[in-house]
Scaffold this active site. Structure first.
Site, PDB file in Angstrom:
ATOM      1  N   HIS A 309       0.861  -1.181   0.000  1.00 51.57           N
ATOM      2  CA  HIS A 309       0.000   0.000   0.000  1.00 51.57           C
ATOM      3  C   HIS A 309       0.892   1.222   0.000  1.00 51.57           C
ATOM      4  CE1 HIS A 309      -3.119   2.814   1.182  1.00 51.57           C
ATOM      5  NE2 HIS A 309      -3.977   1.884   0.812  1.00 51.57           N
ATOM      6  N   ASP A 367      -7.993  -5.193   0.192  1.00 50.98           N
ATOM      7  CA  ASP A 367      -8.459  -5.936  -0.977  1.00 50.98           C
ATOM      8  C   ASP A 367      -8.096  -7.404  -0.943  1.00 50.98           C
ATOM      9  OD1 ASP A 367      -9.788  -3.943  -2.363  1.00 50.98           O
ATOM     10  OD2 ASP A 367      -7.875  -3.071  -2.956  1.00 50.98           O
TER      11      ASP A 367
HETATM   12  N1  ACO Z   1       4.002  -7.736  -4.925  1.00 54.65           N
HETATM   13  C1  ACO Z   1       5.347  -7.811  -5.130  1.00 54.65           C
HETATM   14  N2  ACO Z   1       6.184  -6.736  -5.046  1.00 54.65           N
HETATM   15  C2  ACO Z   1       5.619  -5.552  -4.746  1.00 54.65           C
HETATM   16  C3  ACO Z   1       4.228  -5.398  -4.525  1.00 54.65           C
HETATM   17  C4  ACO Z   1       3.419  -6.553  -4.607  1.00 54.65           C
HETATM   18  N3  ACO Z   1       2.097  -6.461  -4.383  1.00 54.65           N
HETATM   19  N4  ACO Z   1       3.957  -4.085  -4.260  1.00 54.65           N
HETATM   20  C5  ACO Z   1       5.125  -3.453  -4.306  1.00 54.65           C
HETATM   21  N5  ACO Z   1       6.147  -4.323  -4.606  1.00 54.65           N
HETATM   22  C6  ACO Z   1       7.563  -4.014  -4.665  1.00 54.65           C
HETATM   23  C7  ACO Z   1       7.940  -3.253  -5.939  1.00 54.65           C
HETATM   24  O1  ACO Z   1       8.278  -4.111  -6.997  1.00 54.65           O
HETATM   25  C8  ACO Z   1       9.079  -2.402  -5.426  1.00 54.65           C
HETATM   26  O2  ACO Z   1      10.211  -3.243  -5.338  1.00 54.65           O
HETATM   27  P1  ACO Z   1      11.689  -2.637  -5.596  1.00 54.65           P
HETATM   28  O3  ACO Z   1      11.927  -1.641  -4.482  1.00 54.65           O
HETATM   29  O4  ACO Z   1      12.590  -3.822  -5.565  1.00 54.65           O
HETATM   30  O5  ACO Z   1      11.636  -1.965  -6.957  1.00 54.65           O
HETATM   31  C9  ACO Z   1       8.691  -2.051  -3.989  1.00 54.65           C
HETATM   32  O6  ACO Z   1       7.853  -3.145  -3.569  1.00 54.65           O
HETATM   33  C10 ACO Z   1       7.964  -0.716  -3.857  1.00 54.65           C
HETATM   34  O7  ACO Z   1       6.867  -0.743  -4.782  1.00 54.65           O
HETATM   35  P2  ACO Z   1       6.140   0.564  -5.337  1.00 54.65           P
HETATM   36  O8  ACO Z   1       5.425   0.210  -6.597  1.00 54.65           O
HETATM   37  O9  ACO Z   1       7.105   1.696  -5.371  1.00 54.65           O
HETATM   38  O10 ACO Z   1       5.084   0.859  -4.199  1.00 54.65           O
HETATM   39  P3  ACO Z   1       3.927   1.892  -4.334  1.00 54.65           P
HETATM   40  O11 ACO Z   1       3.765   2.493  -2.992  1.00 54.65           O
HETATM   41  O12 ACO Z   1       4.123   2.814  -5.470  1.00 54.65           O
HETATM   42  O13 ACO Z   1       2.697   0.964  -4.728  1.00 54.65           O
HETATM   43  C11 ACO Z   1       0.801  -0.390  -4.622  1.00 54.65           C
HETATM   44  C12 ACO Z   1       1.674   0.642  -3.883  1.00 54.65           C
HETATM   45  C13 ACO Z   1       0.356   0.180  -5.986  1.00 54.65           C
HETATM   46  C14 ACO Z   1      -0.450  -0.646  -3.773  1.00 54.65           C
HETATM   47  C15 ACO Z   1       1.629  -1.688  -4.814  1.00 54.65           C
HETATM   48  O14 ACO Z   1       2.035  -2.189  -3.558  1.00 54.65           O
HETATM   49  C16 ACO Z   1       0.843  -2.744  -5.602  1.00 54.65           C
HETATM   50  O15 ACO Z   1       0.880  -2.749  -6.830  1.00 54.65           O
HETATM   51  N6  ACO Z   1       0.132  -3.672  -4.871  1.00 54.65           N
HETATM   52  C17 ACO Z   1      -0.701  -4.653  -5.545  1.00 54.65           C
HETATM   53  C18 ACO Z   1      -2.003  -4.001  -5.991  1.00 54.65           C
HETATM   54  C19 ACO Z   1      -2.943  -3.733  -4.844  1.00 54.65           C
HETATM   55  O16 ACO Z   1      -3.147  -4.562  -3.959  1.00 54.65           O
HETATM   56  N7  ACO Z   1      -3.580  -2.548  -4.873  1.00 54.65           N
HETATM   57  C20 ACO Z   1      -4.561  -2.155  -3.845  1.00 54.65           C
HETATM   58  C21 ACO Z   1      -4.125  -0.927  -3.154  1.00 54.65           C
HETATM   59  S1  ACO Z   1      -5.177  -0.625  -1.786  1.00 54.65           S
HETATM   60  C22 ACO Z   1      -6.545   0.073  -2.430  1.00 54.65           C
HETATM   61  O17 ACO Z   1      -6.600   0.684  -3.453  1.00 54.65           O
HETATM   62  C23 ACO Z   1      -7.751  -0.113  -1.580  1.00 54.65           C
END
Ligand code: ACO
Length: 433
Positions: A309, A367
């Site tokens: 998140h 979620d």
């Molecule tokens: N699975 C695996 N790796 C992940 C995930 C995941 N779900 N989420 C983030 N990472 C990793 C990224 O690859 C990145 O790794 P790195 O540092 O080696 O490059 C690191 O964690 C940081 O990721 P970001 O994309 O910079 O995190 P951000 O804060 O931008 O994204 C988000 C948050 C979009 C929610 C992300 O965690 C994601 O895509 N999760 C899955 C989708 C999801 O569940 N969305 C619901 C959000 S809650 C809502 O809307 C109610």
């Protein structure tokens, strides 16, 4: 505590005020920075940018805290209902018994939609995504109430109570009708005697010959799902609503824009994506072990959906609450040993022990379990994000109200760092290679 910050740029120093919010969170005020220095701040994704001041929701992502208007989410989940919480979010205070009754009456009176609106559903292809229908219908709704959708914030605010009740009430009718239209089923009209969630389930699942009567635990699970989604600070869709509202747009149009922003898989679409992920893991005969390894490779299309998140760097407090309610709904429905649930539990257990997820502070978000809850209630998968939109409506409305009420508000208009071509002269078609 410092009340100013100092920025040194090209040997010049700039003193910047420091804002402190009511929960002690600090922000460096850069509103005059460009005028004073010619420089802007760069923050792609806005992770370090406060776009507004808001009194609606407080989140401390590190501590896993979520409060609506100061009330902890755990207390609201235990003692309140979606409708009472919606009132709180939109108006700032819990309703008195008189206010609660009046709000209920307004919701009951406004549940049906104009009969000519029913024909609009027929204009969509049968397999049109319900989020596209919902957004279009919400915007169309404003056309039936031109006196409430004037695009003059002062006038629109004078009728706020009525407009908010119309949207909160009709969004569930529109959602249920879009489902019925997609299945070629006759529309089921709302009933005056049913509470909010029961009425929605009635419009979704009753037939002209047989009423659908949900188990109390099922209606309660839906109530809780909506309450937990009612607001969540400056997320993508709420910021979109505020952005659209800042141009002077009415509440119907702003809420419709919120629906579009919510549609994507990284936001509201994540609950659907979680279920798709669980189904595909199951179909491949994996117990989650292989998938976890792939998710750790960092590829965008293999993320562990429902994990991570932007704000929570600890367990999302909503995930804890929804997980408990999920088990009680499952027990009342007599569902035991669901293979997808088993995979979900295994994924969660494995990820919470894995260095990749721990180092990046990736924990389950709301979620991760909300798709499974919707599935247990009988909501079709392509309606999951629509359910999220119904829940988020009070938050969008409250945020629209803040923007519309701000006399000093300016249109939201970020800047950019241009990285394109330098000035060049037009090339006539025959000279292009
Ligand atoms: N699975 C695996 N790796 C992940 C995930 C995941 N779900 N989420 C983030 N990472 C990793 C990224 O690859 C990145 O790794 P790195 O540092 O080696 O490059 C690191 O964690 C940081 O990721 P970001 O994309 O910079 O995190 P951000 O804060 O931008 O994204 C988000 C948050 C979009 C929610 C992300 O965690 C994601 O895509 N999760 C899955 C989708 C999801 O569940 N969305 C619901 C959000 S809650 C809502 O809307 C109610």
């Amino acid at each position: 505590m410092a009340t100013t910050a100092t920025l040194r740029l090209d040997q010049k120093e700039y003193t910047l005020p420091v804002f402190v919010g009511s929960e002690g969170e600090k922000a460096v005020d850069v509103r005059h920075l460009r005028n004073d220095s010619g420089c802007i701040t760069y923050d792609e994704g806005y992770g370090n940018t406060g776009s507004c001041q808001s009194a609606v929701t407080f989140i401390d992502g590190e501590a896993g805290i979520l409060r609506y208007r100061g009330y902890p989410i755990e207390q609201l989940a235990e003692y309140s209902s979606f409708i009472e919480t919606a009132y709180l979010i939109m108006n700032g205070e819990l309703p008195t018994p008189v206010q609660r009754k009046r709000f209920s009456q307004l919701l009951t009176e406004n549940a049906p939609i104009h009969s000519s609106m029913e024909h609009l559903f027929e204009g969509f292809p049968a397999d049109a995504p319900p989020m596209a229908i919902l957004s279009a219908m919400l915007n169309s709704l404003g056309c039936y109430y031109p006196h409430l959708a004037t695009n003059d914030h002062q006038r629109d605010l004078e009728n706020f109570e009525e407009t908010a009740a119309i949207i909160i009430s009709k969004v569930r009718t529109i959602a249920a009708y879009s489902y019925r239209a997609s299945r070629g089923l006759p529309y089921i009209y709302p009933r005056r005697d049913l509470p909010y969630c029961e009425n929605f389930l009635h419009m979704m699942f009753s037939t002209p010959y047989e009423p659908y009567i949900p188990l109390p635990e099922v209606a309660q699970a839906l109530n809780l799902f909506l309450l937990l989604h009612a607001d969540h600070e400056q997320n993508c869709s709420t910021s979109t609503v505020r952005m659209v509202a800042s141009s002077g747009a009415n509440l119907f149009a702003s809420a419709a824009a919120g629906v579009c922003a919510l549609w994507g898989p990284l936001h509201g679409g994540a609950n659907m994506a979680v279920l798709e992920m669980l189904k595909s893991i199951h179909a491949e005969g994996d117990d989650g072990t292989k998938f976890i390894e792939q998710a750790k490779l960092g590829k965008a299309d293999k993320r562990l959906m429902g994990f991570g998140h932007r704000v929570y760097k600890h367990y999302d407090p909503r995930a804890t609450i929804i997980k408990t309610s999920f088990y009680s709904a499952l027990a009342s429905l007599g569902i035991k040993d669901d293979p997808l649930l088993n995979i979900a539990m295994r994924l969660e257990e494995a990820a919470l022990k894995d260095d990749y997820f721990l180092a990046r502070k990736l924990y389950p978000n709301v979620d991760f379990y909300s798709g499974l809850i919707m599935r247990a209630i009988g909501i079709p998968e392509n309606m999951f994000t629509v359910m999220f939109a119904i829940g988020r409506m009070p938050g969008w409305i409250a945020n629209w109200r803040e923007v519309a009420s701000n006399q000093k508000g300016r249109i939201y208009r970020p800047r950019q760092i241009y990285t394109g071509a330098l000035k060049r002269d037009y090339v006539p078609p025959h000279q292009r290679k």
